[in-house]
Design an enzyme around this catalytic site. Structure first.
Site, PDB file in Angstrom:
ATOM      1  N   CYS A   1     -36.395  59.904  21.098  1.00  0.00           N
ATOM      2  CA  CYS A   1     -35.836  60.920  22.004  1.00  0.00           C
ATOM      3  C   CYS A   1     -34.577  60.398  22.706  1.00  0.00           C
ATOM      4  CB  CYS A   1     -36.894  61.420  22.985  1.00  0.00           C
ATOM      5  SG  CYS A   1     -36.404  62.991  23.773  1.00  0.00           S
TER       6      CYS A   1
ATOM      7  N   HIS B   1     -40.422  63.642  19.081  1.00  0.00           N
ATOM      8  CA  HIS B   1     -41.453  62.745  19.603  1.00  0.00           C
ATOM      9  C   HIS B   1     -42.554  62.545  18.568  1.00  0.00           C
ATOM     10  CE1 HIS B   1     -40.195  62.466  23.861  1.00  0.00           C
ATOM     11  NE2 HIS B   1     -39.743  63.699  23.685  1.00  0.00           N
TER      12      HIS B   1
ATOM     13  N   GLU C   1     -45.018  60.645  18.862  1.00  0.00           N
ATOM     14  CA  GLU C   1     -46.286  60.510  19.591  1.00  0.00           C
ATOM     15  C   GLU C   1     -46.865  61.855  20.017  1.00  0.00           C
ATOM     16  OE1 GLU C   1     -43.254  60.616  22.913  1.00  0.00           O
ATOM     17  OE2 GLU C   1     -43.333  59.973  20.814  1.00  0.00           O
TER      18      GLU C   1
END
Length: 205
Positions: free
Chosen positions: A82, A186, A188
């Site tokens: 990011c 992202h 994650e």
């Protein structure tokens, strides 16, 4: 003794979610601002949320730019996420103010030309040919939350660029060059596709 993977703590969020997501791949992960540990780690993750200038200030405070440059020069795997991805470029322009980035890659981070901002939610990408990062997840969707991006990046030998679009505006979604890989989205927050992508990165350690 450094863990195989260090998540660099330079005051810019998502540290614990990045730690947990990488740990799911089966490697030991430590969150730290200690440069010696970060330098010695098999893999370094540079997360980032918020404003470009604030992230750069935090990175500068822990000499993170020099650390990333060292690892790039030594061919040590590094993954930026990011705003961590954005600060690798030459500069960022927010609200008319230009801030210098780490400058690993040429390019300007600027506001996307779209009616709806931020670009938030799931989106597909157009992976680079022979991408190692997207192996097995070329057709999956990933989770984006951003209003700024790099819209022009020159091709170069060994540089693999993955693109995405938001309302017709094309921007850099990921870059792979040597041991330095980065994503605008992202991993994650990207479910099983994100886990597979992180597993692809961990396999390079």
């Amino acid at each position: 003794m450094a863990a195989p993977v260090v998540v660099l703590d330079y005051g810019s969020g998502n540290l614990r979610s990045a730690e947990r997501a990488v740990a799911v791949t089966g490697v030991e992960v430590v969150v730290t601002a200690d440069l010696d540990q970060a330098r010695a780690a098999d893999g370094l993750v540079v997360p980032g949320v918020g404003a470009f200038a604030a992230c750069m200030a935090g990175l500068d405070a822990v000499r993170g730019g020099a650390l990333i440059a060292e690892r790039v020069a030594a061919g040590r795997p590094t993954l930026a996420i990011c705003v961590g991805h954005q600060v690798l470029f030459g500069s960022g322009v927010e609200h008319g103010v230009r801030s210098a980035g780490v400058g690993v890659w040429p390019g300007v981070v600027e506001q996307l030309q779209a009616r709806r901002l931020p670009h938030m939610g799931w989106n597909t990408v157009q992976p680079a040919a022979d991408s190692g990062l997207f192996a097995g997840v070329e057709d999956e969707r990933f989770y984006f939350v951003h209003s700024y991006g790099v819209r022009i990046l020159a091709e170069a030998p060994g540089r693999r660029i993955t693109w995405a679009e938001h309302e017709g505006d094309r921007f850099v979604a990921a870059v792979e060059e040597g041991a330095l890989w980065s994503t605008q989205f992202h991993p994650e927050k990207s479910g099983s596709a994100g886990t597979r992508l992180l597993t692809n990165w961990v396999a390079t350690l």
